[in-house]
Design an enzyme around this catalytic site. Sequence first.
Site, PDB file in Angstrom:
ATOM      1  N   ASP A 165      45.069  43.858  42.110  1.00 15.29           N
ATOM      2  CA  ASP A 165      44.859  43.491  40.709  1.00 15.29           C
ATOM      3  C   ASP A 165      44.657  44.790  39.934  1.00 15.29           C
ATOM      4  OD1 ASP A 165      43.962  42.541  38.279  1.00 15.29           O
ATOM      5  OD2 ASP A 165      42.286  41.413  39.085  1.00 15.29           O
TER       6      ASP A 165
ATOM      7  N   ILE B 105      44.983  44.283  28.956  1.00 16.18           N
ATOM      8  CA  ILE B 105      43.754  43.496  29.042  1.00 16.18           C
ATOM      9  C   ILE B 105      44.075  42.072  28.592  1.00 16.18           C
ATOM     10  CG2 ILE B 105      41.384  43.296  28.200  1.00 16.18           C
ATOM     11  CD1 ILE B 105      41.659  46.373  27.458  1.00 16.18           C
TER      12      ILE B 105
END
Length: 195
Positions: A83, A9
């Site tokens: 992605d 993240i």
Amino acid sequence: MIIVITGLIGAGKTSICEALEKSLKCKVFFEPLPETDNFMLEEYYKNPKKYAFSMQTLLLALRFQAQQEAQWRSTRGELCIMDSSIYSDKAFLEVQKACGYIDENEYKAYNKLCEIHFPFLQYPDLHLHLQLPIDEEINRIKKRSRNCECNIERSYLEKLHDAYNDLIQHLSRLYPVKIINADKPFDNVLEDCIQ
């Protein structure tokens, strides 16, 4: 050709995908977010024990759909960039189990879904993994200020980091994986991705 970009993240996956989309004129399949299709993400961060399995299965369905379209476009000569990856969700699954957010039956059920879906998928032609130290990941999460991410605990990120390392080692035996140091200026990271 299909290129997958993964990373922790805040590693910069979306920014890299946006830059590649402009420079390479390719089709990008962006990470499902609350403002698009991932209506479970905010609920998950509020109550991971209740929503972990639901979110994991939703992401599996969304990523399977995106992967199918990428494969179709790739057979027609398009460059497709993803992605994140349906395969990298297995790292999150391991963390959900380690944290006690899913039980053994849910773990088995998710793996059975993967067993059913994965034979219909082709491996990517290239997998770029953006490697980032946890401290920098925490800084980037704070900077981007997504409400649903503000209370992620360091221990969760450490487990995710370890799970990703294990997963990348496994995937690198199946298809080409390139590890990119994402802890440097964006232009340098982008250059490493293009080379």
